[in-house]
Design an enzyme around this catalytic site. Structure first.
Site, PDB file in Angstrom:
ATOM      1  N   ARG A 162       0.706  -1.133  -0.035  1.00 50.07           N
ATOM      2  CA  ARG A 162       0.098   0.059   0.031  1.00 50.07           C
ATOM      3  C   ARG A 162       1.107   1.267   0.114  1.00 50.07           C
ATOM      4  NH1 ARG A 162      -2.178  -3.712  -0.933  1.00 50.07           N
ATOM      5  NH2 ARG A 162      -3.876  -4.656  -0.109  1.00 50.07           N
ATOM      6  N   SER A 236     -10.486  -0.797   4.315  1.00 48.12           N
ATOM      7  CA  SER A 236      -9.778  -1.111   5.360  1.00 48.12           C
ATOM      8  C   SER A 236      -9.175   0.433   5.594  1.00 48.12           C
ATOM      9  CB  SER A 236      -8.662  -1.925   4.844  1.00 48.12           C
ATOM     10  OG  SER A 236      -9.132  -3.031   4.421  1.00 48.12           O
ATOM     11  N   GLU A 332      -4.404   3.325   6.848  1.00 51.68           N
ATOM     12  CA  GLU A 332      -4.311   3.087   5.303  1.00 51.68           C
ATOM     13  C   GLU A 332      -4.965   4.413   4.639  1.00 51.68           C
ATOM     14  OE1 GLU A 332      -5.250  -0.747   3.612  1.00 51.68           O
ATOM     15  OE2 GLU A 332      -6.001  -0.127   2.070  1.00 51.68           O
TER      16      GLU A 332
HETATM   17  C1  LIG Z   1     -15.683  -0.482   0.032  1.00 52.55           C
HETATM   18  C2  LIG Z   1     -14.020  -0.326  -0.216  1.00 52.55           C
HETATM   19  C3  LIG Z   1     -13.473  -1.222  -0.316  1.00 52.55           C
HETATM   20  C4  LIG Z   1     -11.869  -1.034  -0.775  1.00 52.55           C
HETATM   21  N1  LIG Z   1     -11.156  -2.215  -1.140  1.00 52.55           N
HETATM   22  C5  LIG Z   1      -9.897  -2.066  -1.370  1.00 52.55           C
HETATM   23  C6  LIG Z   1      -8.865  -3.332  -1.608  1.00 52.55           C
HETATM   24  O1  LIG Z   1      -9.424  -4.342  -1.556  1.00 52.55           O
HETATM   25  N2  LIG Z   1      -7.534  -2.980  -1.894  1.00 52.55           N
HETATM   26  C7  LIG Z   1      -7.178  -1.675  -1.905  1.00 52.55           C
HETATM   27  O2  LIG Z   1      -5.768  -1.574  -2.065  1.00 52.55           O
HETATM   28  N3  LIG Z   1      -7.942  -0.586  -1.554  1.00 52.55           N
HETATM   29  C8  LIG Z   1      -9.148  -0.591  -1.278  1.00 52.55           C
HETATM   30  N4  LIG Z   1      -9.959   0.460  -1.238  1.00 52.55           N
HETATM   31  C9  LIG Z   1      -9.465   1.631  -1.005  1.00 52.55           C
HETATM   32  C10 LIG Z   1      -9.594   2.234  -2.242  1.00 52.55           C
HETATM   33  O3  LIG Z   1     -10.451   1.921  -3.012  1.00 52.55           O
HETATM   34  C11 LIG Z   1      -8.154   2.498  -3.134  1.00 52.55           C
HETATM   35  O4  LIG Z   1      -7.202   3.145  -2.202  1.00 52.55           O
HETATM   36  C12 LIG Z   1      -8.511   3.400  -4.361  1.00 52.55           C
HETATM   37  O5  LIG Z   1      -7.185   3.203  -5.237  1.00 52.55           O
HETATM   38  C13 LIG Z   1      -8.706   4.909  -4.092  1.00 52.55           C
HETATM   39  O6  LIG Z   1      -8.973   5.426  -5.249  1.00 52.55           O
HETATM   40  P1  LIG Z   1      -9.811   6.865  -5.212  1.00 52.55           P
HETATM   41  O7  LIG Z   1      -9.810   7.196  -6.717  1.00 52.55           O
HETATM   42  O8  LIG Z   1     -11.032   6.609  -4.567  1.00 52.55           O
HETATM   43  O9  LIG Z   1      -8.578   7.649  -4.435  1.00 52.55           O
HETATM   44  P2  LIG Z   1      -8.974   8.991  -3.718  1.00 52.55           P
HETATM   45  O10 LIG Z   1      -9.574   8.715  -2.381  1.00 52.55           O
HETATM   46  O11 LIG Z   1      -9.759   9.942  -4.358  1.00 52.55           O
HETATM   47  O12 LIG Z   1      -7.517   9.551  -3.270  1.00 52.55           O
HETATM   48  C14 LIG Z   1      -6.639   8.740  -2.657  1.00 52.55           C
HETATM   49  C15 LIG Z   1      -5.365   9.502  -2.389  1.00 52.55           C
HETATM   50  O13 LIG Z   1      -4.570   9.574  -3.924  1.00 52.55           O
HETATM   51  C16 LIG Z   1      -4.513  10.913  -4.137  1.00 52.55           C
HETATM   52  N5  LIG Z   1      -4.826  10.854  -5.604  1.00 52.55           N
HETATM   53  C17 LIG Z   1      -5.887  10.378  -6.186  1.00 52.55           C
HETATM   54  N6  LIG Z   1      -5.806  10.455  -7.538  1.00 52.55           N
HETATM   55  C18 LIG Z   1      -4.464  11.009  -7.747  1.00 52.55           C
HETATM   56  C19 LIG Z   1      -3.890  11.309  -8.937  1.00 52.55           C
HETATM   57  N7  LIG Z   1      -4.478  11.037 -10.270  1.00 52.55           N
HETATM   58  N8  LIG Z   1      -2.598  11.771  -8.981  1.00 52.55           N
HETATM   59  C20 LIG Z   1      -1.957  11.789  -7.737  1.00 52.55           C
HETATM   60  N9  LIG Z   1      -2.934  11.840  -6.555  1.00 52.55           N
HETATM   61  C21 LIG Z   1      -3.948  11.024  -6.784  1.00 52.55           C
HETATM   62  C22 LIG Z   1      -5.385  11.737  -3.435  1.00 52.55           C
HETATM   63  O14 LIG Z   1      -4.954  12.995  -2.939  1.00 52.55           O
HETATM   64  C23 LIG Z   1      -5.276  11.101  -2.121  1.00 52.55           C
HETATM   65  O15 LIG Z   1      -4.416  11.262  -1.374  1.00 52.55           O
HETATM   66  C24 LIG Z   1     -11.478   0.154  -0.643  1.00 52.55           C
HETATM   67  C25 LIG Z   1     -12.251   1.317  -0.419  1.00 52.55           C
HETATM   68  C26 LIG Z   1     -13.621   1.002  -0.074  1.00 52.55           C
HETATM   69  C27 LIG Z   1     -14.627   2.256   0.090  1.00 52.55           C
END
Ligand SMILES: Cc1cc2nc3c(=O)[nH]c(=O)nc-3n(C[C@H](O)[C@H](O)[C@H](O)COP(=O)(O)OP(=O)(O)OC[C@H]3O[C@@H](n4cnc5c(N)ncnc54)[C@H](O)[C@@H]3O)c2cc1C
Length: 336
Positions: A162, A236, A332
């Site tokens: 992660r 998580s 995380e």
């Molecule tokens: C129900 C649920 C289940 C999940 N299961 C998993 C799992 O199994 N495995 C796992 O690894 N994660 C899991 N996650 C966490 C999440 O889905 C991941 O971390 C996902 O990659 C986040 O993507 P996002 O676009 O929503 O990021 P955001 O929440 O929008 O951003 C997360 C971080 O990344 C930065 N960021 C976003 N996009 C960019 C970009 N293009 N350039 C630079 N920085 C950026 C943001 O500023 C922030 O700091 C889960 C979440 C939920 C709600």
């Protein structure tokens, strides 16, 4: 279009109702550049937003929130290895479905992870024995200081559990604009995670396709994790801690059932969910927020909760785990 003082509630899966002083979407790198060229906006603190599924907003964001809406998925070469390039604003699960439709294997175990493609390498998303680093080829990122697009290969991304360089040394310096994955036509399926095998067996599938594996993962996830559309959460909340083997053996004496996974000769990974559950937190509800009843690793907002209260709950859990086991948990989820 630049908006002022808008609610971020629809833009984070925790469903926290705070506001952003400035909010804008970008659909092209040119639009992104324009925001950074604006003398007023470029000085503001920046929150780069994908799907908002890995953050906890604890207060109003006094700065600029930029929502990534870069779109487009293309297959670059079609040899035995197939390179698939996706714009960073695409939805991750839509990309998984695209690869399955095109019979390309490699990310089927990562089905149904919420969020954008651009955030996937940020924290090297992973599930069911696969991480994005396993299929990663390269990414393109816009360097905020220079306005230039730079390419990063896997080594330069410095992926960890992660983790990536974009959460460490290069934090807040780049906007990821595209991600290219190296997938395969004749994929060896990874069904080593017990739950996948069990689900396939339940469905009577002995010779699974990548779609079968994806469907199995979707079904397991839907049965285990709360859907953010129904209960606010960010998946998580904590990482699984890695500890020295010597410390692990001492803990095992005290807690014979402690859930653990081998890492290497010297270290062991513990299941943070087990530590939290065993410390008595599972299902704990404080007003409109708490710890999920089926999954102690997931903190939840039942509606109208305050991000700071959820943050405080995470502090209490950290302290309690430290007291119980002398183990430090790490969040995380990104806190803003
Ligand atoms: C129900 C649920 C289940 C999940 N299961 C998993 C799992 O199994 N495995 C796992 O690894 N994660 C899991 N996650 C966490 C999440 O889905 C991941 O971390 C996902 O990659 C986040 O993507 P996002 O676009 O929503 O990021 P955001 O929440 O929008 O951003 C997360 C971080 O990344 C930065 N960021 C976003 N996009 C960019 C970009 N293009 N350039 C630079 N920085 C950026 C943001 O500023 C922030 O700091 C889960 C979440 C939920 C709600």
């Amino acid at each position: 279009m630049l908006q002022r003082n808008i609610s971020l509630k629809p833009y984070n899966t925790f469903g926290i109702d705070v506001s952003a002083s400035y909010f804008a979407r970008f659909k092209s790198v040119k639009e992104l550049k324009d925001y950074f060229s604006d003398p007023g906006l470029s000085k503001l603190p920046l929150l780069m937003l994908g799907g908002g599924s890995n953050l906890l907003l604890t207060k109003n964001y006094e700065g600029l929130v930029l929502k990534n809406e870069l779109s487009g998925i293309e297959i670059l070469t079609a040899d035995n290895s197939v390179f698939v390039k996706s714009a960073a604003g695409e939805n991750w699960h839509d990309l998984v479905l695209f690869t399955i439709k095109n019979n390309l294997g490699g990310i089927e175990n990562l089905s149904l992870i919420p969020g954008s493609v651009g955030a996937a390498p940020m924290q090297n998303i992973g599930a069911y024995g696969v991480e994005v680093k396993d299929v990663f080829h390269e990414l393109e990122a816009y360097e905020i200081a220079t306005g230039k697009i730079k390419k990063f290969n896997a080594q330069q991304c410095r992926f960890g559990y992660r983790e990536s360089v974009f959460k460490q040394e290069l934090k807040n310096q780049f906007v990821i604009t595209s991600v290219t994955l190296k997938l395969t036509k004749n994929q060896t399926l990874n069904t080593s995670y017990g739950a996948i095998n069990d689900e396939l067996k339940k469905r009577g599938i002995t010779n699974p396709t990548i779609k079968d594996v994806s469907d199995a993962v979707i079904s397991i996830r839907q049965s285990k994790l709360p859907d953010p559309k129904e209960i606010g959460n960010s998946g998580s909340f904590f990482k699984n801690p890695v500890i020295a083997k010597s410390k692990f053996f001492a803990l095992k004496e005290k807690f014979p059932d402690i859930v653990n996974y081998p890492v290497d000769d010297n270290n062991v990974k513990l299941a943070a969910g087990w530590l939290i559950e065993n410390a008595g937190w599972k299902g704990k509800t404080i007003g409109n927020y708490g710890v999920h009843k089926n999954q102690a690793l997931v903190l939840v907002n039942y509606g109208g909760a305050n991000g700071n209260d959820i943050y405080q709950l995470s502090e209490d859990i950290l302290k309690s785990v430290k007291m119980f086991y002398d183990v430090e948990l790490e969040r995380e989820v990104n806190i803003f």
